[in-house]
Write a protein that holds these residues in place. Structure first.
Motif, PDB file in Angstrom:
ATOM      1  N   ARG A  54      10.656   5.335   2.310  1.00 16.34           N
ATOM      2  CA  ARG A  54       9.771   5.006   3.438  1.00 16.34           C
ATOM      3  C   ARG A  54       8.358   5.547   3.214  1.00 16.34           C
ATOM      4  O   ARG A  54       7.370   4.881   3.512  1.00 16.34           O
ATOM      5  N   ALA A  55       8.270   6.757   2.697  1.00 16.55           N
ATOM      6  CA  ALA A  55       6.956   7.366   2.453  1.00 16.55           C
ATOM      7  C   ALA A  55       6.170   6.558   1.426  1.00 16.55           C
ATOM      8  O   ALA A  55       4.980   6.273   1.623  1.00 16.55           O
ATOM      9  N   GLN A  59       2.723   4.222   1.924  1.00 20.56           N
ATOM     10  CA  GLN A  59       1.499   4.471   1.148  1.00 20.56           C
ATOM     11  C   GLN A  59       0.942   3.187   0.538  1.00 20.56           C
ATOM     12  O   GLN A  59      -0.253   3.088   0.284  1.00 20.56           O
ATOM     13  N   THR A  60       1.806   2.222   0.276  1.00 22.15           N
ATOM     14  CA  THR A  60       1.386   0.997  -0.411  1.00 22.15           C
ATOM     15  C   THR A  60       1.405  -0.226   0.500  1.00 22.15           C
ATOM     16  O   THR A  60       1.404  -1.356   0.023  1.00 22.15           O
ATOM     17  N   VAL A  61       1.394  -0.011   1.790  1.00 21.05           N
ATOM     18  CA  VAL A  61       1.526  -1.099   2.760  1.00 21.05           C
ATOM     19  C   VAL A  61       0.398  -2.137   2.636  1.00 21.05           C
ATOM     20  O   VAL A  61       0.594  -3.307   2.964  1.00 21.05           O
ATOM     21  N   ALA A  64       0.658  -6.249  -0.721  1.00 20.03           N
ATOM     22  CA  ALA A  64       1.868  -7.032  -0.449  1.00 20.03           C
ATOM     23  C   ALA A  64       2.768  -7.179  -1.672  1.00 20.03           C
ATOM     24  O   ALA A  64       3.959  -7.435  -1.534  1.00 20.03           O
ATOM     25  N   HIS A  65       2.218  -6.997  -2.864  1.00 18.46           N
ATOM     26  CA  HIS A  65       3.006  -7.147  -4.092  1.00 18.46           C
ATOM     27  C   HIS A  65       3.755  -5.877  -4.491  1.00 18.46           C
ATOM     28  O   HIS A  65       4.572  -5.905  -5.406  1.00 18.46           O
ATOM     29  N   MET A  66       3.469  -4.765  -3.842  1.00 16.85           N
ATOM     30  CA  MET A  66       4.156  -3.508  -4.163  1.00 16.85           C
ATOM     31  C   MET A  66       5.504  -3.468  -3.456  1.00 16.85           C
ATOM     32  O   MET A  66       5.601  -3.756  -2.269  1.00 16.85           O
ATOM     33  N   ARG A  67       6.536  -3.111  -4.205  1.00 14.12           N
ATOM     34  CA  ARG A  67       7.882  -2.991  -3.642  1.00 14.12           C
ATOM     35  C   ARG A  67       8.545  -1.737  -4.180  1.00 14.12           C
ATOM     36  O   ARG A  67       8.440  -1.416  -5.363  1.00 14.12           O
ATOM     37  N   TYR A  68       9.232  -1.047  -3.311  1.00 16.90           N
ATOM     38  CA  TYR A  68      10.036   0.114  -3.689  1.00 16.90           C
ATOM     39  C   TYR A  68      11.488  -0.180  -3.347  1.00 16.90           C
ATOM     40  O   TYR A  68      11.784  -0.878  -2.371  1.00 16.90           O
ATOM     41  N   TYR A  69      12.376   0.357  -4.168  1.00 17.41           N
ATOM     42  CA  TYR A  69      13.802   0.091  -4.036  1.00 17.41           C
ATOM     43  C   TYR A  69      14.587   1.397  -4.095  1.00 17.41           C
ATOM     44  O   TYR A  69      14.143   2.372  -4.707  1.00 17.41           O
TER      45      TYR A  69
END
Length: 80
Positions: A54-55, A59-61, A64-69
């Motif tokens: 979530r953090a 930070q990268t909101v 739109a191309h940034m994704r964390y898994y």
């Protein structure tokens, strides 16, 4: 599910990996540059992994191309 009592399962380390990076497009899960992946860390349980996820996502909101898994590593270590 296992035959272990719930207290035994709760005391196990259930490792989770949090990582992310920039995707090639919004319609895929292919990363633009695999060498630039952000390995956030490995966590002993889902709750702490989700907090880290979530953090980083927050930070990268703006991108739109940034994704964390979150990867459930414990499932690969003990598939049963």
């Amino acid at each position: 599910m296992t035959d272990k009592p719930s207290s035994a399962r709760e005391s196990q380390q259930l490792l989770h990996l949090v990582f992310g990076g920039e995707l090639e497009s919004l319609n895929s899960t292919n990363f633009k540059d695999v060498n630039a992946l952000d390995i956030v860390g490995i966590y002993p349980n889902y709750a702490s992994a989700e907090k880290a996820w979530r953090a980083k996502a927050q930070q990268t909101v703006d991108n739109a191309h940034m994704r964390y898994y979150i990867v459930h590593m414990h499932r690969f270590l003990d598939p049963s």
